[in-house]
Every structure is written in C-alpha cells, then in structure tokens.
Design a protein around this motif. Structure first.
Motif, PDB file in Angstrom:
ATOM      1  N   ALA A  72       0.821  -1.219   0.000  1.00 48.30           N
ATOM      2  CA  ALA A  72       0.000   0.000   0.000  1.00 48.30           C
ATOM      3  C   ALA A  72       0.852   1.265   0.000  1.00 48.30           C
ATOM      4  O   ALA A  72       0.537   2.243  -0.692  1.00 48.30           O
ATOM      5  N   GLY A  73       1.933   1.257   0.781  1.00 50.19           N
ATOM      6  CA  GLY A  73       2.788   2.441   0.844  1.00 50.19           C
ATOM      7  C   GLY A  73       3.373   2.788  -0.512  1.00 50.19           C
ATOM      8  O   GLY A  73       3.380   3.958  -0.926  1.00 50.19           O
ATOM      9  N   ALA A  74       3.855   1.771  -1.215  1.00 51.47           N
ATOM     10  CA  ALA A  74       4.424   1.996  -2.548  1.00 51.47           C
ATOM     11  C   ALA A  74       3.354   2.462  -3.527  1.00 51.47           C
ATOM     12  O   ALA A  74       3.602   3.319  -4.386  1.00 51.47           O
ATOM     13  N   ARG A  75       2.161   1.905  -3.390  1.00 51.63           N
ATOM     14  CA  ARG A  75       1.064   2.304  -4.282  1.00 51.63           C
ATOM     15  C   ARG A  75       0.675   3.767  -4.053  1.00 51.63           C
ATOM     16  O   ARG A  75       0.329   4.485  -4.988  1.00 51.63           O
ATOM     17  N   VAL A  76       0.713   4.193  -2.791  1.00 56.02           N
ATOM     18  CA  VAL A  76       0.401   5.589  -2.482  1.00 56.02           C
ATOM     19  C   VAL A  76       1.380   6.516  -3.192  1.00 56.02           C
ATOM     20  O   VAL A  76       0.980   7.491  -3.845  1.00 56.02           O
ATOM     21  N   GLU A  77       2.662   6.209  -3.074  1.00 56.16           N
ATOM     22  CA  GLU A  77       3.673   7.058  -3.713  1.00 56.16           C
ATOM     23  C   GLU A  77       3.527   7.046  -5.231  1.00 56.16           C
ATOM     24  O   GLU A  77       3.655   8.087  -5.889  1.00 56.16           O
ATOM     25  N   ASP A  78       3.258   5.868  -5.773  1.00 58.47           N
ATOM     26  CA  ASP A  78       3.088   5.758  -7.223  1.00 58.47           C
ATOM     27  C   ASP A  78       1.879   6.562  -7.698  1.00 58.47           C
ATOM     28  O   ASP A  78       1.946   7.272  -8.712  1.00 58.47           O
ATOM     29  N   LEU A  79       0.777   6.465  -6.949  1.00 59.54           N
ATOM     30  CA  LEU A  79      -0.433   7.197  -7.332  1.00 59.54           C
ATOM     31  C   LEU A  79      -0.239   8.705  -7.208  1.00 59.54           C
ATOM     32  O   LEU A  79      -0.701   9.473  -8.058  1.00 59.54           O
ATOM     33  N   LYS A  80       0.422   9.128  -6.155  1.00 57.33           N
ATOM     34  CA  LYS A  80       0.676  10.565  -5.994  1.00 57.33           C
ATOM     35  C   LYS A  80       1.492  11.102  -7.165  1.00 57.33           C
ATOM     36  O   LYS A  80       1.189  12.169  -7.715  1.00 57.33           O
ATOM     37  N   HIS A  81       2.516  10.347  -7.532  1.00 55.65           N
ATOM     38  CA  HIS A  81       3.355  10.761  -8.659  1.00 55.65           C
ATOM     39  C   HIS A  81       2.540  10.797  -9.950  1.00 55.65           C
ATOM     40  O   HIS A  81       2.626  11.755 -10.732  1.00 55.65           O
ATOM     41  N   ARG A  82       1.735   9.761 -10.149  1.00 57.21           N
ATOM     42  CA  ARG A  82       0.938   9.682 -11.375  1.00 57.21           C
ATOM     43  C   ARG A  82      -0.092  10.800 -11.444  1.00 57.21           C
ATOM     44  O   ARG A  82      -0.274  11.433 -12.492  1.00 57.21           O
ATOM     45  N   LEU A  83      -0.778  11.043 -10.331  1.00 53.51           N
ATOM     46  CA  LEU A  83      -1.790  12.100 -10.308  1.00 53.51           C
ATOM     47  C   LEU A  83      -1.167  13.473 -10.529  1.00 53.51           C
ATOM     48  O   LEU A  83      -1.732  14.310 -11.243  1.00 53.51           O
ATOM     49  N   ASN A  84      -0.021  13.698  -9.924  1.00 51.99           N
ATOM     50  CA  ASN A  84       0.642  14.991 -10.107  1.00 51.99           C
ATOM     51  C   ASN A  84       1.047  15.189 -11.566  1.00 51.99           C
ATOM     52  O   ASN A  84       0.891  16.284 -12.127  1.00 51.99           O
ATOM     53  N   TYR A  85       1.550  14.117 -12.169  1.00 51.02           N
ATOM     54  CA  TYR A  85       1.926  14.188 -13.588  1.00 51.02           C
ATOM     55  C   TYR A  85       0.707  14.500 -14.456  1.00 51.02           C
ATOM     56  O   TYR A  85       0.769  15.343 -15.362  1.00 51.02           O
ATOM     57  N   MET A  86      -0.414  13.833 -14.162  1.00 49.42           N
ATOM     58  CA  MET A  86      -1.631  14.051 -14.949  1.00 49.42           C
ATOM     59  C   MET A  86      -2.168  15.466 -14.755  1.00 49.42           C
ATOM     60  O   MET A  86      -2.603  16.116 -15.715  1.00 49.42           O
ATOM     61  N   ARG A  87      -2.139  15.949 -13.509  1.00 48.54           N
ATOM     62  CA  ARG A  87      -2.603  17.324 -13.256  1.00 48.54           C
ATOM     63  C   ARG A  87      -1.779  18.330 -14.045  1.00 48.54           C
ATOM     64  O   ARG A  87      -2.322  19.237 -14.690  1.00 48.54           O
ATOM     65  N   GLU A  88      -0.470  18.166 -13.979  1.00 47.27           N
ATOM     66  CA  GLU A  88       0.410  19.088 -14.692  1.00 47.27           C
ATOM     67  C   GLU A  88       0.185  19.005 -16.200  1.00 47.27           C
ATOM     68  O   GLU A  88       0.196  20.025 -16.898  1.00 47.27           O
ATOM     69  N   SER A  89      -0.028  17.789 -16.688  1.00 50.09           N
ATOM     70  CA  SER A  89      -0.251  17.616 -18.127  1.00 50.09           C
ATOM     71  C   SER A  89      -1.526  18.324 -18.570  1.00 50.09           C
ATOM     72  O   SER A  89      -1.542  19.041 -19.583  1.00 50.09           O
ATOM     73  N   TYR A  90      -2.604  18.122 -17.806  1.00 53.07           N
ATOM     74  CA  TYR A  90      -3.865  18.784 -18.154  1.00 53.07           C
ATOM     75  C   TYR A  90      -3.736  20.305 -18.027  1.00 53.07           C
ATOM     76  O   TYR A  90      -4.264  21.054 -18.862  1.00 53.07           O
ATOM     77  N   TYR A  91      -3.044  20.742 -16.988  1.00 59.25           N
ATOM     78  CA  TYR A  91      -2.889  22.188 -16.781  1.00 59.25           C
ATOM     79  C   TYR A  91      -2.112  22.814 -17.936  1.00 59.25           C
ATOM     80  O   TYR A  91      -2.520  23.843 -18.492  1.00 59.25           O
ATOM     81  N   ASN A  92      -1.006  22.193 -18.312  1.00 59.36           N
ATOM     82  CA  ASN A  92      -0.192  22.737 -19.408  1.00 59.36           C
ATOM     83  C   ASN A  92      -0.922  22.663 -20.745  1.00 59.36           C
ATOM     84  O   ASN A  92      -0.813  23.570 -21.577  1.00 59.36           O
ATOM     85  N   THR A  93      -1.675  21.584 -20.929  1.00 61.04           N
ATOM     86  CA  THR A  93      -2.489  21.476 -22.146  1.00 61.04           C
ATOM     87  C   THR A  93      -3.512  22.601 -22.200  1.00 61.04           C
ATOM     88  O   THR A  93      -3.725  23.230 -23.247  1.00 61.04           O
ATOM     89  N   ALA A  94      -4.138  22.868 -21.047  1.00 56.81           N
ATOM     90  CA  ALA A  94      -5.137  23.935 -20.979  1.00 56.81           C
ATOM     91  C   ALA A  94      -4.515  25.293 -21.295  1.00 56.81           C
ATOM     92  O   ALA A  94      -5.111  26.110 -22.020  1.00 56.81           O
ATOM     93  N   LEU A  95      -3.324  25.544 -20.767  1.00 51.85           N
ATOM     94  CA  LEU A  95      -2.646  26.816 -21.048  1.00 51.85           C
ATOM     95  C   LEU A  95      -2.412  26.984 -22.546  1.00 51.85           C
ATOM     96  O   LEU A  95      -2.678  28.057 -23.117  1.00 51.85           O
ATOM     97  N   ASN A  96      -1.924  25.929 -23.176  1.00 49.28           N
ATOM     98  CA  ASN A  96      -1.656  25.995 -24.619  1.00 49.28           C
ATOM     99  C   ASN A  96      -2.946  26.184 -25.411  1.00 49.28           C
ATOM    100  O   ASN A  96      -2.983  26.944 -26.393  1.00 49.28           O
ATOM    101  N   GLN A  97      -4.004  25.488 -24.986  1.00 50.06           N
ATOM    102  CA  GLN A  97      -5.287  25.636 -25.680  1.00 50.06           C
ATOM    103  C   GLN A  97      -5.831  27.053 -25.518  1.00 50.06           C
ATOM    104  O   GLN A  97      -6.369  27.639 -26.466  1.00 50.06           O
ATOM    105  N   GLN A  98      -5.683  27.589 -24.325  1.00 47.44           N
ATOM    106  CA  GLN A  98      -6.177  28.944 -24.072  1.00 47.44           C
ATOM    107  C   GLN A  98      -5.411  29.965 -24.916  1.00 47.44           C
ATOM    108  O   GLN A  98      -6.007  30.884 -25.491  1.00 47.44           O
ATOM    109  N   ARG A  99      -4.109  29.785 -25.006  1.00 44.28           N
ATOM    110  CA  ARG A  99      -3.290  30.716 -25.790  1.00 44.28           C
ATOM    111  C   ARG A  99      -3.616  30.649 -27.281  1.00 44.28           C
ATOM    112  O   ARG A  99      -3.482  31.647 -27.996  1.00 44.28           O
ATOM    113  N   SER A 100      -4.043  29.459 -27.723  1.00 43.76           N
ATOM    114  CA  SER A 100      -4.335  29.306 -29.153  1.00 43.76           C
ATOM    115  C   SER A 100      -5.801  29.585 -29.481  1.00 43.76           C
ATOM    116  O   SER A 100      -6.261  29.305 -30.588  1.00 43.76           O
ATOM    117  N   GLY A 101      -6.549  30.098 -28.496  1.00 42.13           N
ATOM    118  CA  GLY A 101      -7.931  30.494 -28.749  1.00 42.13           C
ATOM    119  C   GLY A 101      -8.957  29.392 -28.617  1.00 42.13           C
ATOM    120  O   GLY A 101     -10.117  29.582 -28.994  1.00 42.13           O
TER     121      GLY A 101
END
Length: 345
Positions: A72-101
């Motif tokens: 469970a401990g390893a899964r927690v760390e893996d999930l936190k890393h994965r979720l953070n990566y996904m959040r950043e990916s969506y956020y950066n995608t949104a920024l690019n989409q917003q800039r391109s109209g």
C-alpha cells in the motif's frame, strides 16, 4: 479523509475497550485486519475503474496502518506521482489551448486538472475556469446545448434532451437553467420508466426472475439513473443465475452426472430452496460410485483431458478427502498443466 478518521476512531475505541473491559488482542487485531482488507479491496476496485483520486484515499488509509500491506505504501507514492503528472499535463495542455484560442477545450482541460486535485485545487486552475466561463466561445457552446435541449423537450425526446443538459453541466456544473431542465426531464423519464420497474417487481415477487430482469433493464434504458431499478436488477440477475444453475444441476443429476451436478450447485450464490437436497443427492451418488468415477477421471487424464480430469479428481476428494490416489493424480495433473503452460509461453 473519512476513512482515516474512521481508523483513528477505531484505534481510540480499541484502546478504551482494552482499558475498561477484557478484550483480547486477537479481537482488536481482527478488527484492524478486516478494515484493512475492506479498504484495500475498495482501493483496488477504484483503481481498476480509473477513479484514481478516490483510490488514493483508500490506499493512504491502509498505508497509515500498515505500509507493507499489499504494498500500500508503494502504491500511495506511485499514485501521488501519477496524479501529479496528470494534473500538470492537463494544466499545461489547458494553457496551450487557451493561448491558441480554444477556450472551450481549455476550460475542459482545466476541469480535468481540478478533478484530479485534492480539494479541487491546482495552481490557479479554478480562477482560469471562472475566467473562461465568460468567454464568448464557451457561452455560445452552452447556449447551443440549452437550445438543443429545449428543442428535444418540445419534441418529446427527453433522453436526447437529458444528454444535452448533461453536456452543458460538464462545462458549467452550476448552470441553473441546465440543472432545472435536467430535473424536469428526469421527472418525465422516471414517470415513463416506473411502470416497467413496477412490472419487474411483480414478476420478481412471483419468482420469475429472468422476466423481471428484462423489465428492470427496460426501465434503466429509459432512465439510466434509476437507482431502485439498478439495485433490483442486480438482485434479479443473481437469482436468475441461481435458477439457471439449479436447472443445469438438476439436468446433470438426472443424466447420471453427479460431479457436473455438484459443479453447478457450487455456483449457486446464497439460499436456494431446492439446492441443498439436490447437493445431498449428488454427493451420496458420488460417494456410492467413487471407484467408477475415479476410473473415469483416470481415463480422462490418459486422454490428456487434463482440466476435466482435475475437476473430477477434486470432486472425488470433496466427498472422500482420504482418497490418496485421487490426491496424487491432482498433483500430477497440475504439474502437467503448469508444464504445458510454460511451454506455450
């Protein structure tokens, strides 16, 4: 958070019980173990459904008590890393989409980012969403959904109207016109679905579970959020499967196949009024003719019908646990099956 609070409460309760009344350590351990097992199963199920944030909460609850439980401990760390990566990916995608109209696409990307964030917060994603809700492109999209929903309602096509309102609410969950429209549409759909549900209930009470399943399915097709119909469907399906397995077991028994009968009986979940008597009948038949069925199992083994022979040897061991030859054959069959599996790989 609620799960962690529960575990804390459980710990305090266990301590108080230990202080004020004789409670064995084994009882306390079992309460922890049962809770860990339940939370771990829930975490795994949510993970399989890709509900990662909810899954993380349950894994954290397990890891807080025992980090090594199921990793469970390893899964927690893996999930936190994965979720953070996904959040950043969506956020950066949104920024690019917003800039391109691409205002609407950007808003939806920010929402995905927020939905993967604890407490619904990630950087300034929330303020970006508020800003984009006033964008002409987003307003036009919302108006389109609302107009189409109104047209579908006027035509009496409430299911299509519902899908339009739901699409609007994905963009703006607080949109009052869409919320009230969806509520009204759901009332119409529920009124249309209810007669099917009630007919299903009558069939269920009469013991006609297969027919009840069909009626419940019809109700849910009309109104997918019909909770009572969904719950009833699960119950009816289980009982319909029980009836089907009982009929197959009875046919096997009547054709002189007690192992087949017992196999089908074992698939019956919960109580069935005739299953117990049929199981006893087939068990006694198998006991009385165990030598014949043993020879049949050996013959299947010699014909390389390994799965069938193993199943029959196992049933022999159920009624005759002391049958040493059957036990030896089970080992032989399983070794051969494993060898063949390795060769195929």
């Amino acid at each position: 958070m609620k799960t962690r609070q529960f575990l804390l409460s459980l710990s305090v309760a266990a301590l108080l019980l230990a202080l004020f009344q004789p409670v064995s350590c084994a009882m306390i351990y079992r309460s922890y173990r049962d809770k860990l097992q339940k939370d771990y199963r829930m975490a795994s199920e949510l993970y399989r459904k890709n509900r990662l944030l909810e899954s993380l909460e349950y894994y954290e609850a397990v890891a807080d008590v025992d980090p090594d439980y199921g990793g469970a401990g390893a899964r927690v760390e893996d999930l936190k890393h994965r979720l953070n990566y996904m959040r950043e990916s969506y956020y950066n995608t949104a920024l690019n989409q917003q800039r391109s109209g691409q205002a609407l696409n950007a808003l939806m990307s920010y929402r995905r980012c927020v939905n993967l964030s604890p407490n619904g917060a990630h950087r300034d994603a929330k303020s970006k969403i508020s800003e984009l809700l006033d964008h002409p492109q987003v307003k036009a999209a919302l108006k389109g959904y609302l107009d189409r929903a109104a047209a579908y309602r006027k035509a009496g096509n409430y299911q299509q109207a519902r899908s339009q309102y739901e699409a609007a609410l994905l963009i703006d969950p607080g949109l009052s016109e869409a919320k009230s429209g969806l509520s009204d549409v759901d009332d119409h759909l529920l009124a249309s679905a209810r007669p099917r549900y009630e007919e299903g209930q009558r069939l269920f009470q009469a013991g006609n579970y297969a027919a009840a399943v069909q009626k419940y399915q019809q109700a849910i097709t009309i109104f997918p959020d019909y909770t009572e119909a969904s719950d009833a469907l699960d119950r009816a399906r289980a009982l319909a499967r029980n009836d089907q397995n009982y009929q197959l077991a009875l046919a096997a028994a009547n054709s002189g196949n007690p192992p087949g009968c017992l196999s089908y009986v074992s698939r019956i979940s919960g109580y069935h009024p005739q299953a117990g008597a049929l199981k006893n009948r087939c068990t006694e038949d198998l006991k009385s003719n165990v030598d014949r069925y043993f020879q049949q199992a050996v013959s299947l083994y010699q014909q390389q019908k390994l799965e069938e022979s193993r199943a029959l040897f196992r049933w022999i061991l159920v009624v005759r646990p002391d049958h040493e030859e059957a036990a030896k054959y089970v080992e032989l069959v399983e070794k051969k099956i494993e060898t063949l599996r390795q060769i195929e790989e």
